[in-house]
Design a protein around this motif. Sequence first.
Motif, PDB file in Angstrom:
ATOM      1  N   ASP A   1      11.520  65.384  59.164  1.00 40.81           N
ATOM      2  CA  ASP A   1      12.955  65.527  59.453  1.00 40.81           C
ATOM      3  C   ASP A   1      13.481  66.888  59.033  1.00 40.81           C
ATOM      4  O   ASP A   1      14.627  67.011  58.579  1.00 40.81           O
ATOM      5  CB  ASP A   1      13.775  64.426  58.738  1.00 40.81           C
ATOM      6  CG  ASP A   1      13.375  63.032  59.187  1.00 40.81           C
ATOM      7  OD1 ASP A   1      12.664  62.922  60.201  1.00 40.81           O
ATOM      8  OD2 ASP A   1      13.765  62.060  58.522  1.00 40.81           O
TER       9      ASP A   1
ATOM     10  N   ASP B   1      13.151  68.030  62.982  1.00 45.25           N
ATOM     11  CA  ASP B   1      13.892  66.822  63.311  1.00 45.25           C
ATOM     12  C   ASP B   1      14.409  66.842  64.751  1.00 45.25           C
ATOM     13  O   ASP B   1      14.774  67.882  65.285  1.00 45.25           O
ATOM     14  CB  ASP B   1      15.082  66.669  62.350  1.00 45.25           C
ATOM     15  CG  ASP B   1      15.654  65.270  62.394  1.00 45.25           C
ATOM     16  OD1 ASP B   1      14.913  64.326  62.063  1.00 45.25           O
ATOM     17  OD2 ASP B   1      16.835  65.111  62.779  1.00 45.25           O
TER      18      ASP B   1
ATOM     19  N   GLU C   1       9.482  66.437  66.737  1.00 41.50           N
ATOM     20  CA  GLU C   1       9.513  64.984  66.893  1.00 41.50           C
ATOM     21  C   GLU C   1      10.665  64.544  67.778  1.00 41.50           C
ATOM     22  O   GLU C   1      11.672  65.215  67.905  1.00 41.50           O
ATOM     23  CB  GLU C   1       9.576  64.296  65.525  1.00 41.50           C
ATOM     24  CG  GLU C   1      10.849  64.511  64.765  1.00 41.50           C
ATOM     25  CD  GLU C   1      10.901  63.686  63.460  1.00 41.50           C
ATOM     26  OE1 GLU C   1       9.906  63.067  63.077  1.00 41.50           O
ATOM     27  OE2 GLU C   1      11.978  63.693  62.849  1.00 41.50           O
TER      28      GLU C   1
HETATM   29 MG    MG Z   1      13.388  61.721  62.030  1.00 41.26          MG
END
Ligand code: MG
Length: 290
Positions: free
Chosen positions: A180, A202, A236
Amino acid sequence: YQAKRSRRGTVVYDPKTDEHTVGQLAMVTDLRRALDNEEFVLHYQPKVSLRDMQITSVEALVRWQHPTRGLLPPGEFLPVLERCGLMRPLTRWVLREAIQQAASWRRAGMPLQVAVNISPRSLVQDDLPARVLAALLAAELPAALLQLEITETAVMTNPERAAFVLTQLQSRGVEVAIDDFGAGYTSLAFLRILPITALKIDRSLIKDMLDHDEDEAVTSAVTDLAHRLGFSVIAEGVETEALLDRLAALGCDQVQGYVISAPLPPAALEGWLADWQSRSSPSVENAAAS
Ligand code: MG
Ligand code: C2E
Ligand code: MG
Ligand code: MG
């Protein structure tokens, strides 16, 4: 039972708060049973390398197979687990399960690196390194096939302690990724001394990148910085081909997201992987067919 003080100072009964409290209590009882009965399952989401589109690593994501409510995502129970002090037994179970799964895939000729998410509080637990190393040993899994994902918030809560724990693990070969990244605040000076191998950018940072130049500038700068510090970069929550292409152009190393695959149960992942490999290297298939 909870009561609420009204503006005039009298105590009024609030059925909504009450329901919430009773619901939480029931859930805590439920969670204790779930831990005893091992009602949790791990799904695995592939990370694809943008260099050759191969998949060499996956992330383990926990779900609760609830007897009446169906499959519950972590957002529905991890906060409750954390609040009532039950995170520790869950972390233990997840580590053991993920390590055993990785070992079993390795024995089957599929040496996938498995990433496990470690909560902020589990990270600073004294016995984490010993437990991880014991689980690796018991499963006969090389340490390099385990990666731990630690959020930047977890690291920044207690940087010295985090660095100490992570150094112990990294010196034995376990890889560490910051999860993140970009969602909170990490001291860049501190990033420099952390024993990590990868930064996971993130989803909030990259999702609007195609429409907002500033977002792309930040992602691009973070990617360059990470590379200069010797880390690889994983994006991600990538949902589209267009975004994947742009990330590839920026030099991002790996991508994870629905555009590749959602998290899957182990058996489904095996089938999906076989399919992915036959699609990404048709020459191998042709050779086998001829
Ligand atoms: Mg995340
Ligand atoms: P995370 O580690 O950042 O995991 C990424 C989350 O994004 C996962 O949600 C994943 O299913 C979801 N995701 C993947 N691809 C996409 C996409 O393309 N678009 C969107 N919108 N989402 C995508 P999930 O499985 O619900 O997990 C949520 C969070 O719960 C994780 O965030 C992680 O912080 C935590 N978590 C999951 N499993 C564990 C665990 O075993 N232990 C601990 N401590 N935390 C866990
Ligand atoms: Mg993660
Ligand atoms: Mg993440």
